[in-house]
Design an enzyme around this catalytic site. Structure first.
Site, PDB file in Angstrom:
ATOM      1  N   THR A 245       0.822  -1.208   0.000  1.00  0.00           N
ATOM      2  CA  THR A 245       0.000   0.000   0.000  1.00  0.00           C
ATOM      3  C   THR A 245       0.852   1.253   0.000  1.00  0.00           C
ATOM      4  O   THR A 245       1.990   1.263   0.481  1.00  0.00           O
ATOM      5  CB  THR A 245      -0.921   0.050   1.233  1.00  0.00           C
ATOM      6  OG1 THR A 245      -0.126   0.039   2.426  1.00  0.00           O
ATOM      7  CG2 THR A 245      -1.895  -1.115   1.238  1.00  0.00           C
TER       8      THR A 245
ATOM      9  N   ASN B 287       0.898   4.703   1.768  1.00  0.00           N
ATOM     10  CA  ASN B 287       0.344   5.194   3.026  1.00  0.00           C
ATOM     11  C   ASN B 287       0.407   6.716   3.096  1.00  0.00           C
ATOM     12  O   ASN B 287       1.469   7.311   2.909  1.00  0.00           O
ATOM     13  CB  ASN B 287       1.118   4.608   4.208  1.00  0.00           C
ATOM     14  CG  ASN B 287       1.069   3.094   4.232  1.00  0.00           C
ATOM     15  OD1 ASN B 287       0.145   2.493   3.713  1.00  0.00           O
ATOM     16  ND2 ASN B 287       2.080   2.478   4.829  1.00  0.00           N
TER      17      ASN B 287
ATOM     18  N   GLU C 257      -4.527   4.122   3.448  1.00  0.00           N
ATOM     19  CA  GLU C 257      -3.651   3.198   2.735  1.00  0.00           C
ATOM     20  C   GLU C 257      -4.324   2.762   1.442  1.00  0.00           C
ATOM     21  O   GLU C 257      -5.461   2.291   1.462  1.00  0.00           O
ATOM     22  CB  GLU C 257      -3.339   1.967   3.593  1.00  0.00           C
ATOM     23  CG  GLU C 257      -2.728   2.307   4.942  1.00  0.00           C
ATOM     24  CD  GLU C 257      -2.405   1.061   5.753  1.00  0.00           C
ATOM     25  OE1 GLU C 257      -2.081   0.027   5.131  1.00  0.00           O
ATOM     26  OE2 GLU C 257      -2.499   1.117   6.989  1.00  0.00           O
TER      27      GLU C 257
END
Length: 338
Positions: A209, A211, A263
């Protein structure tokens, strides 16, 4: 679009203008109706259209204990105003000292004196001057007395009669109803921020992900999983990518997380290295609440379904988890772009 922050930024040869006034947080459809009318009048008069807007939000200055998160960042506000063909924006630093001007002083000194307004366009709820003493009737009276034109644009309302406003937008986003928010905005709700390092748990599970810190992203809707787009400018190029993403907002209760984060997992991509980039996330739909599962295996099953639901919501091919060994973010592998 020019951005002015102090009187010395105003061109010395400014001879006239059409001015509109407001915080314009979100630049939603109601705001755009006012701004579009100001731009129309400016073009008709062959004058520049100037937006006078404020930062920080006046409510937070008058009530220091009050938190009024901006629907969009000031940077995005400037971009939205420019897209509406505004010629210049005066970004007024709002302070208690600034707020002491009476309604008449505000109009005479800043609107007519500094900005050389020949016409002023506002919405029905416009208030100005110390203690918000000035309203549209005050503006009309001052226009008659001082020789400028004042136009009041009627408020836009939903089917129930509620006026479209930034306050209402915040309420909608607090419920996580990003689809309803997009109707008021006239576009998808956008979060923006710099991609920072996280705990890298998603990478290990096959869901790397990007973030963003929720505190810097703008008005972040309620915790949950969303479908949306990660929007980035390709490094070294002017091209913009809109990447389909499953987005998690919250504290990550499965792993006892602390602090809210945003995320975004780009579907099917293991080759993106976004650390340090400033990106945007456009939210399309709310998928489910943030919950804690009995096991990591149960979590993975749910996340697989999240990917499928995200693809369906965005109208893109379904993608599964990526191979953790193929994730290049934070490594020495050269960043690849499509």
């Amino acid at each position: 679009m020019q951005i002015w922050r102090q009187p010395s930024d105003i061109p010395a040869d400014l001879a006239g203008s059409v001015v509109t006034i407001g915080v314009f947080d979100g630049v939603h459809k109601g705001h755009r109706a006012v701004i579009t009318e100001a731009v129309r009048q400016a073009r008709e008069r062959d004058l520049p259209c100037i937006v006078l807007t404020f930062n920080p939000h006046p409510a937070t200055v008058h009530n220091p204990g009050l938190t009024v998160p901006l629907v969009i960042s000031v940077e995005d506000r400037m971009r939205r105003l420019e897209a509406l063909n505004v010629d210049a924006t005066y970004l007024q630093h709002y302070t208690l000292d600034y707020s002491t001007a009476t309604a008449r002083e505000f109009v005479v000194d800043q609107i007519l004196g500094q900005l050389k307004a020949r016409a002023v366009v506002v919405g029905e709820d416009a208030r100005f001057g110390s203690g918000n003493e000035g309203d549209v009737e005050t503006l009309s009276d001052l226009a008659d007395e001082l020789g400028f034109e004042a136009t009041v644009v009627r408020d836009l309302r939903d089917d129930s009669g509620r006026r479209w406003s930034s306050t209402w937008l915040r309420e909608i986003l607090d419920r996580g109803d990003v689809k309803a928010a997009s109707k008021v905005l006239g576009r998808l709700h956008r979060l923006r921020g710099e991609v920072v390092h996280g705990h890298k748990r998603g990478r290990e599970l096959g869901f790397p992900t990007a973030n963003l810190q929720a505190s810097s992203a703008g008005v972040v809707p309620k915790d949950g999983v969303y479908a949306g787009w990660l929007v980035r400018t390709v490094p070294g190029m002017k091209a913009v990518e809109n990447l389909p993403a499953a987005i998690s907002i919250g504290t990550n209760p499965q792993f006892n997380g602390e602090g809210r984060t945003v995320e975004a997992h780009v579907l099917g991509r293991a080759d993106l290295d976004l650390y340090g980039e400033k990106v945007a996330i456009d939210l399309v739909s709310y998928l489910r609440p943030m919950v804690t599962f009995n096991s990591v295996e149960e979590l993975l099953e749910r996340m697989d379904e999240d990917l499928r639901q995200t693809a369906l919501a965005l109208g893109v091919p379904v993608s599964g988890r990526v191979d953790p060994e193929q994730v290049t973010a934070g490594t020495d592998v050269r960043r690849q772009t499509p």
